[in-house]
Design a protein around this motif. Structure first.
Motif, PDB file in Angstrom:
ATOM      1  N   ILE A 399       0.844  -1.205   0.000  1.00 44.59           N
ATOM      2  CA  ILE A 399       0.000   0.000   0.000  1.00 44.59           C
ATOM      3  C   ILE A 399       0.878   1.255   0.000  1.00 44.59           C
ATOM      4  CG2 ILE A 399      -1.660   1.347   1.355  1.00 44.59           C
ATOM      5  CD1 ILE A 399      -2.771  -1.395   2.351  1.00 44.59           C
ATOM      6  N   ALA A 400       1.933   1.237   0.823  1.00 47.32           N
ATOM      7  CA  ALA A 400       2.842   2.381   0.897  1.00 47.32           C
ATOM      8  C   ALA A 400       3.487   2.660  -0.451  1.00 47.32           C
ATOM      9  CB  ALA A 400       3.911   2.129   1.963  1.00 47.32           C
ATOM     10  N   MET A 401       3.901   1.622  -1.147  1.00 49.69           N
ATOM     11  CA  MET A 401       4.504   1.785  -2.469  1.00 49.69           C
ATOM     12  C   MET A 401       3.482   2.293  -3.470  1.00 49.69           C
ATOM     13  SD  MET A 401       6.959  -1.584  -2.777  1.00 49.69           S
ATOM     14  CE  MET A 401       7.456  -1.125  -4.443  1.00 49.69           C
ATOM     15  N   GLY A 402       2.245   1.821  -3.348  1.00 49.78           N
ATOM     16  CA  GLY A 402       1.192   2.206  -4.292  1.00 49.78           C
ATOM     17  C   GLY A 402       0.763   3.651  -4.173  1.00 49.78           C
ATOM     18  N   CYS A 403       0.829   4.214  -2.953  1.00 52.86           N
ATOM     19  CA  CYS A 403       0.340   5.591  -2.753  1.00 52.86           C
ATOM     20  C   CYS A 403       1.468   6.592  -2.514  1.00 52.86           C
ATOM     21  CB  CYS A 403      -0.648   5.637  -1.587  1.00 52.86           C
ATOM     22  SG  CYS A 403       0.073   5.222  -0.001  1.00 52.86           S
ATOM     23  N   GLY A 404       2.726   6.114  -2.482  1.00 51.73           N
ATOM     24  CA  GLY A 404       3.850   7.025  -2.304  1.00 51.73           C
ATOM     25  C   GLY A 404       4.004   7.550  -0.897  1.00 51.73           C
ATOM     26  N   GLN A 405       3.457   6.840   0.090  1.00 48.72           N
ATOM     27  CA  GLN A 405       3.586   7.241   1.487  1.00 48.72           C
ATOM     28  C   GLN A 405       4.613   6.339   2.190  1.00 48.72           C
ATOM     29  OE1 GLN A 405       1.614   9.925   2.726  1.00 48.72           O
ATOM     30  NE2 GLN A 405       1.124  10.121   0.565  1.00 48.72           N
ATOM     31  N   THR A 406       5.041   6.738   3.370  1.00 39.87           N
ATOM     32  CA  THR A 406       5.971   5.929   4.146  1.00 39.87           C
ATOM     33  C   THR A 406       5.199   4.920   4.986  1.00 39.87           C
ATOM     34  OG1 THR A 406       5.951   7.394   6.072  1.00 39.87           O
ATOM     35  CG2 THR A 406       7.514   7.921   4.304  1.00 39.87           C
ATOM     36  N   MET A 407       5.908   3.957   5.505  1.00 38.65           N
ATOM     37  CA  MET A 407       5.271   2.975   6.382  1.00 38.65           C
ATOM     38  C   MET A 407       4.742   3.648   7.650  1.00 38.65           C
ATOM     39  SD  MET A 407       4.938  -0.166   5.420  1.00 38.65           S
ATOM     40  CE  MET A 407       4.882  -1.073   6.965  1.00 38.65           C
ATOM     41  N   ASP A 408       5.444   4.668   8.119  1.00 41.38           N
ATOM     42  CA  ASP A 408       4.975   5.402   9.295  1.00 41.38           C
ATOM     43  C   ASP A 408       3.631   6.059   9.017  1.00 41.38           C
ATOM     44  OD1 ASP A 408       7.118   4.712  10.845  1.00 41.38           O
ATOM     45  OD2 ASP A 408       8.243   6.574  10.478  1.00 41.38           O
ATOM     46  N   ASP A 409       3.485   6.624   7.800  1.00 43.85           N
ATOM     47  CA  ASP A 409       2.215   7.248   7.418  1.00 43.85           C
ATOM     48  C   ASP A 409       1.082   6.223   7.417  1.00 43.85           C
ATOM     49  OD1 ASP A 409       3.402   9.723   7.027  1.00 43.85           O
ATOM     50  OD2 ASP A 409       3.853   9.311   4.919  1.00 43.85           O
ATOM     51  N   ILE A 410       1.362   5.049   6.840  1.00 48.54           N
ATOM     52  CA  ILE A 410       0.337   3.996   6.752  1.00 48.54           C
ATOM     53  C   ILE A 410      -0.051   3.529   8.146  1.00 48.54           C
ATOM     54  CG2 ILE A 410      -0.250   1.752   5.783  1.00 48.54           C
ATOM     55  CD1 ILE A 410       0.274   3.972   3.706  1.00 48.54           C
ATOM     56  N   ASN A 411       0.941   3.266   8.977  1.00 49.72           N
ATOM     57  CA  ASN A 411       0.663   2.786  10.334  1.00 49.72           C
ATOM     58  C   ASN A 411      -0.085   3.825  11.154  1.00 49.72           C
ATOM     59  OD1 ASN A 411       1.834   0.187  10.155  1.00 49.72           O
ATOM     60  ND2 ASN A 411       3.890   1.012  10.483  1.00 49.72           N
ATOM     61  N   ARG A 412       0.305   5.096  10.990  1.00 52.92           N
ATOM     62  CA  ARG A 412      -0.357   6.164  11.733  1.00 52.92           C
ATOM     63  C   ARG A 412      -1.833   6.269  11.341  1.00 52.92           C
ATOM     64  NH1 ARG A 412       2.250  10.070   9.818  1.00 52.92           N
ATOM     65  NH2 ARG A 412       4.024   9.966  11.258  1.00 52.92           N
ATOM     66  N   PHE A 413      -2.076   6.218  10.044  1.00 54.74           N
ATOM     67  CA  PHE A 413      -3.454   6.324   9.574  1.00 54.74           C
ATOM     68  C   PHE A 413      -4.300   5.146  10.059  1.00 54.74           C
ATOM     69  CE2 PHE A 413      -6.449   4.932   6.181  1.00 54.74           C
ATOM     70  CZ  PHE A 413      -7.439   5.867   6.447  1.00 54.74           C
ATOM     71  N   ILE A 414      -3.766   3.934   9.939  1.00 57.13           N
ATOM     72  CA  ILE A 414      -4.519   2.743  10.354  1.00 57.13           C
ATOM     73  C   ILE A 414      -4.794   2.783  11.855  1.00 57.13           C
ATOM     74  CG2 ILE A 414      -4.415   0.222  10.573  1.00 57.13           C
ATOM     75  CD1 ILE A 414      -2.825   0.209   7.929  1.00 57.13           C
ATOM     76  N   LYS A 415      -3.807   3.255  12.630  1.00 56.54           N
ATOM     77  CA  LYS A 415      -3.992   3.355  14.071  1.00 56.54           C
ATOM     78  C   LYS A 415      -5.081   4.372  14.411  1.00 56.54           C
ATOM     79  CE  LYS A 415      -1.526   4.394  18.382  1.00 56.54           C
ATOM     80  NZ  LYS A 415      -0.226   4.811  18.975  1.00 56.54           N
ATOM     81  N   GLN A 416      -5.049   5.528  13.737  1.00 60.17           N
ATOM     82  CA  GLN A 416      -6.066   6.554  13.988  1.00 60.17           C
ATOM     83  C   GLN A 416      -7.445   6.062  13.568  1.00 60.17           C
ATOM     84  OE1 GLN A 416      -4.608   9.976  11.901  1.00 60.17           O
ATOM     85  NE2 GLN A 416      -3.220  10.588  13.549  1.00 60.17           N
ATOM     86  N   PHE A 417      -7.511   5.356  12.461  1.00 62.86           N
ATOM     87  CA  PHE A 417      -8.787   4.817  11.999  1.00 62.86           C
ATOM     88  C   PHE A 417      -9.337   3.824  13.025  1.00 62.86           C
ATOM     89  CE2 PHE A 417     -11.219   1.472   9.890  1.00 62.86           C
ATOM     90  CZ  PHE A 417     -12.195   2.220   9.253  1.00 62.86           C
ATOM     91  N   ASP A 418      -8.474   2.970  13.544  1.00 60.12           N
ATOM     92  CA  ASP A 418      -8.903   1.971  14.522  1.00 60.12           C
ATOM     93  C   ASP A 418      -9.386   2.642  15.808  1.00 60.12           C
ATOM     94  OD1 ASP A 418      -9.121  -0.843  15.338  1.00 60.12           O
ATOM     95  OD2 ASP A 418      -7.527  -0.351  16.765  1.00 60.12           O
ATOM     96  N   GLN A 419      -8.660   3.670  16.250  1.00 57.54           N
ATOM     97  CA  GLN A 419      -9.061   4.401  17.452  1.00 57.54           C
ATOM     98  C   GLN A 419     -10.408   5.087  17.246  1.00 57.54           C
ATOM     99  OE1 GLN A 419      -5.702   6.985  17.955  1.00 57.54           O
ATOM    100  NE2 GLN A 419      -4.593   5.547  19.294  1.00 57.54           N
ATOM    101  N   MET A 420     -10.571   5.698  16.067  1.00 50.88           N
ATOM    102  CA  MET A 420     -11.822   6.374  15.751  1.00 50.88           C
ATOM    103  C   MET A 420     -12.979   5.388  15.730  1.00 50.88           C
ATOM    104  SD  MET A 420     -12.984   7.873  12.095  1.00 50.88           S
ATOM    105  CE  MET A 420     -13.049   6.147  11.628  1.00 50.88           C
ATOM    106  N   ARG A 421     -12.756   4.219  15.122  1.00 52.42           N
ATOM    107  CA  ARG A 421     -13.813   3.218  15.001  1.00 52.42           C
ATOM    108  C   ARG A 421     -14.252   2.720  16.384  1.00 52.42           C
ATOM    109  NH1 ARG A 421     -13.399  -2.240  11.383  1.00 52.42           N
ATOM    110  NH2 ARG A 421     -11.640  -2.654  12.785  1.00 52.42           N
ATOM    111  N   LYS A 422     -13.274   2.475  17.257  1.00 51.00           N
ATOM    112  CA  LYS A 422     -13.593   2.015  18.611  1.00 51.00           C
ATOM    113  C   LYS A 422     -14.341   3.093  19.391  1.00 51.00           C
ATOM    114  CE  LYS A 422      -9.681  -1.181  19.046  1.00 51.00           C
ATOM    115  NZ  LYS A 422      -8.358  -1.430  19.685  1.00 51.00           N
TER     116      LYS A 422
END
Length: 449
Positions: A399-422
């Motif tokens: 995903i990081a390679m596909g969108c040109g973001q870093t792994m930190d960006d991907i992990n940060r977004f997924i973590k925020q999404f999970d926190q928001m969902r909970k």
């Protein structure tokens, strides 16, 4: 818009800070600063003087008001009432009576006439459920016909053109006949402009108006030209006696002199304001809401209206069920991003919320944050979007390679999404409480200047 004026008015009200009541001395001091603020905002001195004289008279009549009301708050209320009156008192509607309704658009070259015509056609199509027809009557500017055709295609509105015909009166009359034949109920006639007012231009627009007898004539003016805009508006009104004014590029004018002066000078209401390049950035002008923005009170009514326009009851019910089951996924999040985009840019929306106007000045709110989130989600497979739990290290790398973001960006977004969902799942169990998927916006989109 109006940031300079808002700051200066705030400074004028601060002169009353610490005062126990309004007195002739502190009123005079505050009024002097208000007058300076208006003149600095490119309001004609005569208008500013008359305005502040009214404010002073009203304030002097409140000298013995109850001590429970602070002098600064009382002065804000007086100034707001006078600002509303100066800008027209109440919103002026557009006349859509006619079969078809004919709307004539006039203004100088570069004022945004053609773009406004496109915006107006979209506004009437979507918000008034009309079937408009755009008419290209600018026979002089080489790119004018091409521009209006592009805009028409963009908003899904047909355009009537006669590229070889150099007679704008004839084109307008044929367009009206064409609208009747094709069941188009609104005809928007975009006319030619000039770099400055000249006799030939005035004669041409007057001839067009006389021939087509429009139900509504609107004068489009670039608000960034300040007091010159007001003078131009007066010159045009003397010739064609139009029905209302449209202020374009209002987002680029931090002073606001044209908006404050045009009704007083010309005697015609401001009917629409345009605040961006996007075709859906056209708003009806409400003097009271504009006064609230100028005084830093926000514009919550407009904010709610924009939200309601994008509200989908069925979609809301579907999301509510998924939130309660803690099954919100990335597809749901993406749909919310699309709805936010339709409402406008983030900074403009935040300024509408009371108390947020000053706070947003210190924030560089990056709309590209939405682009980054969208790119991340669109780089996922359908399975990953529907089932966030399957995202392991190898999938995240892809995903990081596909969108040109870093792994930190991907992990940060997924973590925020999970926190928001909970959080939303937890809040959904509390009666009367709910959430909004947009709460998971990546924090990197917001940074201090």
């Amino acid at each position: 818009m109006f940031e300079s004026l808002s700051d200066r008015l705030e400074g004028a009200f601060k002169t009353l800070k610490g005062e126990s009541k309004l007195t002739e001395i502190n009123i005079a001091q505050s009024v002097k600063e208000i007058r300076r603020a208006l003149v600095a905002a490119d309001v004609n001195y005569k208008i500013a003087k008359e305005f502040t004289d009214k404010v002073k008279d009203k304030a002097l009549g409140q000298e013995n008001v109850l001590k429970a009301v602070r002098p600064g708050e009382l002065m804000v209320k007086i100034v707001m009432d006078e600002l509303v009156e100066l800008m027209g008192g109440q919103a002026a509607g557009i006349n859509l009576n006619g079969s078809p309704t004919v709307i004539l658009i006039a203004g100088l070259q570069g004022s945004g006439k053609t773009t406004f015509s496109g915006k107006l056609s979209l506004f009437l199509k979507e918000k008034r459920k009309k079937k408009p027809l755009l008419v290209a009557c600018d026979v002089y500017r080489p790119a004018a016909i091409n521009q209006i055709n592009v805009l028409g295609e963009q908003v899904g509105v047909p355009v009537y053109t006669e590229p070889e015909n150099k007679n704008p009166v004839e084109i307008a009359l044929k367009a009206i006949a064409h609208a009747q034949e094709t069941n188009r109920d609104v005809v928007i006639v975009d006319t030619a402009g000039r770099l400055s007012i000249d006799e030939a231009m005035m004669k041409e627009i007057a001839n067009i108006k006389e021939a087509i007898q429009p139900n509504e004539t609107l004068f489009v003016v670039d608000s960034m030209t300040g007091q010159d805009a007001v003078n131009t508006a007066k010159a045009f009104n003397d010739v064609i006696n139009y029905d209302g004014v449209v202020l374009t590029k209002l987002d680029g004018d931090t002073r606001g002199g044209a908006a404050l002066s045009v009704k007083y000078t010309v005697g015609k209401p401001i009917k629409f304001v345009s605040t961006g390049e996007q075709m859906d950035t056209l708003d009806v002008f409400y003097p009271d809401r504009m006064a609230q923005r100028i005084l830093g009170m926000g514009d919550i009514v407009s904010f709610v209206e924009k939200a309601q326009e994008q509200f989908d009851e069925e979609e809301a019910k579907r999301l509510e069920k998924k939130i309660k089951r803690n099954k919100l996924d990335f597809n749901d999040f993406l749909s919310q991003i699309y709805q936010i985009r339709k409402m406008g840019d983030l900074k403009s929306l935040m300024k509408m919320i009371p108390g947020m106007n000053k706070m947003t000045r210190d924030l560089d709110i990056d709309d590209k944050a939405l682009n980054r989130v969208e790119a991340i989600i669109q780089s996922m497979t359908p399975q990953e979007r529907e089932n966030p739990e399957v995202l392991n290290m190898s999938r995240k790398k892809r995903i990081a390679m596909g969108c040109g973001q870093t792994m930190d960006d991907i992990n940060r977004f997924i973590k925020q999404f999970d926190q928001m969902r909970k959080f939303m799942h937890k809040m959904s169990k509390t009666p009367g409480m709910g959430g909004m998927p947009g709460a998971g916006m990546p924090k990197k989109g917001f940074r201090r200047k």
